[in-house]
Design an enzyme around this catalytic site. Structure first.
Site, PDB file in Angstrom:
ATOM      1  N   ASN A 133       0.807  -1.232   0.000  1.00  0.00           N
ATOM      2  CA  ASN A 133       0.000   0.000   0.000  1.00  0.00           C
ATOM      3  C   ASN A 133       0.842   1.285   0.000  1.00  0.00           C
ATOM      4  OD1 ASN A 133       0.700  -0.491   2.668  1.00  0.00           O
ATOM      5  ND2 ASN A 133      -1.252   0.192   3.493  1.00  0.00           N
ATOM      6  N   ALA A 158       5.626  -7.218  -1.119  1.00  0.00           N
ATOM      7  CA  ALA A 158       4.389  -7.819  -1.618  1.00  0.00           C
ATOM      8  C   ALA A 158       4.578  -8.218  -3.085  1.00  0.00           C
ATOM      9  CB  ALA A 158       3.237  -6.835  -1.473  1.00  0.00           C
ATOM     10  N   SER A 159       3.895  -9.291  -3.469  1.00  0.00           N
ATOM     11  CA  SER A 159       4.116  -9.886  -4.793  1.00  0.00           C
ATOM     12  C   SER A 159       3.696  -8.993  -5.956  1.00  0.00           C
ATOM     13  CB  SER A 159       3.341 -11.201  -4.900  1.00  0.00           C
ATOM     14  OG  SER A 159       3.904 -12.124  -4.020  1.00  0.00           O
ATOM     15  N   GLY A 208       1.405  -5.762   7.543  1.00  0.00           N
ATOM     16  CA  GLY A 208       0.434  -6.422   6.673  1.00  0.00           C
ATOM     17  C   GLY A 208      -0.764  -6.882   7.472  1.00  0.00           C
ATOM     18  N   SER A 209      -1.359  -7.978   7.008  1.00  0.00           N
ATOM     19  CA  SER A 209      -2.615  -8.436   7.598  1.00  0.00           C
ATOM     20  C   SER A 209      -2.374  -9.263   8.866  1.00  0.00           C
ATOM     21  CB  SER A 209      -3.362  -9.280   6.567  1.00  0.00           C
ATOM     22  OG  SER A 209      -2.561 -10.397   6.232  1.00  0.00           O
ATOM     23  N   GLU A 230       3.247  -4.737  12.464  1.00  0.00           N
ATOM     24  CA  GLU A 230       2.385  -3.569  12.218  1.00  0.00           C
ATOM     25  C   GLU A 230       1.223  -4.085  11.380  1.00  0.00           C
ATOM     26  OE1 GLU A 230       2.952  -0.800  13.557  1.00  0.00           O
ATOM     27  OE2 GLU A 230       5.104  -0.503  13.775  1.00  0.00           O
ATOM     28  N   CYS A 264      -3.471   1.543   6.705  1.00  0.00           N
ATOM     29  CA  CYS A 264      -3.773   0.953   8.021  1.00  0.00           C
ATOM     30  C   CYS A 264      -4.261   2.014   8.985  1.00  0.00           C
ATOM     31  CB  CYS A 264      -2.548   0.251   8.574  1.00  0.00           C
ATOM     32  SG  CYS A 264      -1.115   1.311   8.617  1.00  0.00           S
ATOM     33  N   GLU A 362     -12.026  -4.519   9.391  1.00  0.00           N
ATOM     34  CA  GLU A 362     -11.307  -3.419   8.756  1.00  0.00           C
ATOM     35  C   GLU A 362     -11.770  -3.341   7.296  1.00  0.00           C
ATOM     36  OE1 GLU A 362      -7.085  -4.151   8.039  1.00  0.00           O
ATOM     37  OE2 GLU A 362      -6.701  -2.005   7.979  1.00  0.00           O
TER      38      GLU A 362
END
Ligand code: NAP
Length: 457
Positions: A133, A158-159, A208-209, A230, A264, A362
Site C-alpha cells: 500500500n 508484496a508480490s 500487513g494483515s 504492524e 492501516c 477493517e
C-alpha cells in the site's frame, strides 16, 4: 498469484518475475552474512553519508517522478500521493542519518561499578516483510533505522510490487551502501518460513494483515527470534460538539480516502455526537460525491483503483453483507466502471449494529462507517469496541474532553484535532490485534539492536 506487475487501472500484466529458488535464497543470505561481517564495523558517519545520498536520489526531480510512476503503475495510488511518498522517504533517511548518532550513543548509568553503561549493537540480518500500500515508505521506514544501526536487511515485498522492491535495492546500492547490505528477495509468502528459520536471520518485521503477522510471529517464536508487527487497524474519528465542522469534514474525507482508502491508519469509523451530526453528515456525504475517480496517473484524480481484484472483491462483499445485516447506504456502494480496473465508488454506511459483521472488520478501501452517539462516554466505548488499536483521531476544543480521550482511547496513537499520520520523529505502532513493537522515532531504531549492558571495575 505470481510475482508480477499488473496495472490495476487497466488490468494489463506488465512484467512477471520467477520467484527465487531455495539455492538463490541461500546465496543471497550468504552475501548478506558476509556483508554484515564488515558492515557492522563501518562508522556511523559513513552510514549517515550513504543514507543522505539515498535521500538526495529520492529528492532528484527526475528520479522521484520515475519512482512515483512505478508505484502508481504497480498499485494504483494517485500520482500526487506517490510523489509525496517519495519525498517522505527522503525525510526518514535524513532524519535517521542525523539522529542515529544520538539515539545509538552509549548511556552511562551509575552503579556499584567503576563505569557501567548501555551500548547498542547491531543484530545481523533482519527480514522485512512489507505490504504494497505504501510500497516505498514502508520499506524506507524499516531500512533507514535498521541500516543506521549496523544491521543488514533482506526484503520480502508484496508480490504485486516487485519493481518497487528492485528500485529500492538499487537506490541504496547507488547511494553507496556496500553490496549485500540491503537485498530484495523476490519470493512468495510460502517461502518466508525458510528465511525466518535460517540461523543467520536474527529477527523479522512484518507490516500487513493479521493472518500474515500471526503466521510469521509463530514461526519466529518457534526459533526464539524477535518480531515487530504492524497490522491492521479500524481507527475511530470522533467528532464532538465543539469541533470546527468544516475542518473536521475536510480532514475526515482525506483521512478515510488517502491512498484510495488503503491505509492501516486511515480513519475508518466516524463516531459523531448527535449534537453535531446533522451539520457534519450532509457535508461529509457531499464531499464524497465531489471526488474525481479515474486514471491515477492523472494529477486531478482523487480516487484510483484498488491495488488488486481480490481487494475489490473483498470490499464489495463486506459492503453487501453489511447491507443485508441492516446497514444503510448513504452514498456509493457500487463498482465504478469508467475504466476497466479495480475501481470502487467512495461509500458511506450508517446504522451499523454490533451484530453486523462489518462492525468489527477493517475496510481496506474507500468505505466509511458512520455511527451517531449521544455523548463522549459512548463515543469512547464504541471506539474501543474493536479488535484493533492502531490510531485514533478526535475533534474537540474542550481541554477536559481532550484529556479524557487521550487517557481512555485504546490505541497506539491519539491525534486531537488532526488526522492520524506517521512522522519519522514519532513512534508508530499499535496495540491489541494491530500488532506490537514500534517503528520510527528513537523507539524504532532500538527494536533491532542488542541493548548491551557493560559493567567494569
Ligand atoms: P498481507 O496479505 O498480509 O501482505 C503483506 C505482506 O505479507 C506481503 O509481502 C505478503 O506477501 C506477505 N504475506 C502474506 N501472507 C504471508 C504469510 N502467511 N507469511 C509470510 N508473509 C506473508 O497484507 P495486505 O492485505 O496486502 O495488506 C493490507 C493489510 O496490511 C491491512 O490489514 C493493513 O491494515 C495492513 N497494514 C498495516 C500497516 C501498519 O503499519 N500497521 C501499514 C500498512 C498496511 P504476498 O504479497 O506475496 O502475499
Amino acid at each position: 498469484m505470481g510475482i508480477m506487475t499488473v496495472n490495476p487501472t487497466t488490468l494489463e500484466t506488465i512484467k512477471s518475475f520467477p520467484p527465487l529458488t531455495a539455492e538463490d535464497i541461500q546465496s543471497k543470505l550468504n552475501v548478506a552474512e558476509s556483508a554484515f561481517a564488515t558492515y557492522r564495523h563501518t562508522s556511523l558517519s559513513e552510514r549517515s553519508q550513504w543514507l543522505m545520498r539515498a535521500a538526495n536520489r529520492l529528492e532528484d526531480p527526475a528520479l522521484s517522478q520515475q519512482y512515483a510512476t512505478l508505484m502508481t503503475l504497480e498499485m494504483g495510488k494517485p500520482i500526487q500521493e506517490a510523489l509525496a511518498e517519495v519525498q517522505k522517504c527522503a525525510w526518514v533517511c535524513r532524519y535517521y542519518a542525523e539522529q542515529a548518532p544520538l539515539f545509538l550513543a552509549n548511556q552511562s548509568i551509575e552503579t556499584d561499578a567503576q563505569r557501567s553503561w548501555v551500548c547498542y549493537q547491531p543484530l545481523g540480518i533482519i527480514l522485512a516483510v512489507m505490504p504494497w500500500n505504501f510500497p516505498f515508505w514502508q520499506v524506507f521506514r524499516f531500512a533507514a533505522p535498521a541500516l543506521m544501526a549496523g544491521n543488514v536487511g533482506v526484503l520480502k515485498h508484496a508480490s504485486n510490487v516487485p519493481q518497487c522492491a528492485l528500485a529500492i535495492e538499487t537506490i541504496l546500492l547507488e547511494a553507496g551502501f556496500p553490496q549485500g547490505v540491503f537485498q530484495s528477495l523476490l519470493i512468495s509468502a510460502q517461502q518466508v518460513e525458510a528465511v525466518v528459520k535460517d540461523r543467520r536471520v536474527q529477527a523479522a518485521t512484518l507490516t500487513g494483515s493479521e493472518p500474515a503477522g500471526a503466521s510469521l510471529a509463530a514461526i519466529a517464536g518457534s526459533q526464539i527470534k524477535k518480531t515487530v508487527l504492524e497490522l491492521g487497524g479500524s481507527d475511530p474519528f470522533i467528532v464532538l460538539e465543539s469541533a470546527d465542522v468544516d475542518l473536521a469534514v475536510a480532514t475526515a474525507v482525506k483521512a478515510r480516502l488517502l491512498n484510495t482508502g488503503q491505509s492501516c491508519i486511515a480513519a475508518k469509523r466516524f463516531v459523531i455526537v448527535d449534537a453535531i451530526a446533522d451539520q457534519f453528515l450532509p457535508k461529509f456525504i457531499a464531499a464524497f460525491a465531489d471526488l474525481t475517480l479515474g486514471n491515477p496517473m492523472e494529477t486531478q484524480t482523487d480516487i484510483g483503483p484498488l491495488a488488486t481484484p481480490a481487494i475489490l472483491e473483498e470490499l464489495e462483499q463486506q459492503v453487501q453483507t453489511a447491507i443485508t445485516h441492516g446497514a444503510q447506504l448513504l452514498i456509493g456502494g457500487q463498482r465504478w466502471s469508467g475504466l476497466p480496473g479495480n475501481f470502487y465508488q467512495p461509500t458511506i454506511l450508517s446504522d451499523i449494529t454490533p451484530d453486523n459483521p462489518i462492525y468489527h472488520q477493517e475496510c481496506f478501501g474507500p468505505v466509511a462507517l458512520v455511527f451517531r452517539v449521544p455523548d463522549l462516554a459512548t463515543a469512547i466505548t464504541l471506539a474501543n469496541d474493536s479488535p484493533f488499536g492502531l490510531g485514533a483521531s478526535a475533534w474537540t476544543t474542550v481541554s477536559q474532553e481532550q484529556d479524557q480521550l487521550i487517557q481512555e482511547l485504546e490505541a497506539g496513537a491519539v491525534f486531537i484535532n488532526g488526522m492520524v499520520k506517521s512522522d519519522p520523529r514519532l513512534p508508530f505502532g499499535g496495540i491489541k490485534r494491530s500488532g506490537y513493537g514500534r517503528e520510527l522515532g528513537i523507539q524504532g531504531i532500538h527494536e533491532f539492536v542488542n541493548i548491551k549492558t557493560v559493567w567494569v571495575k
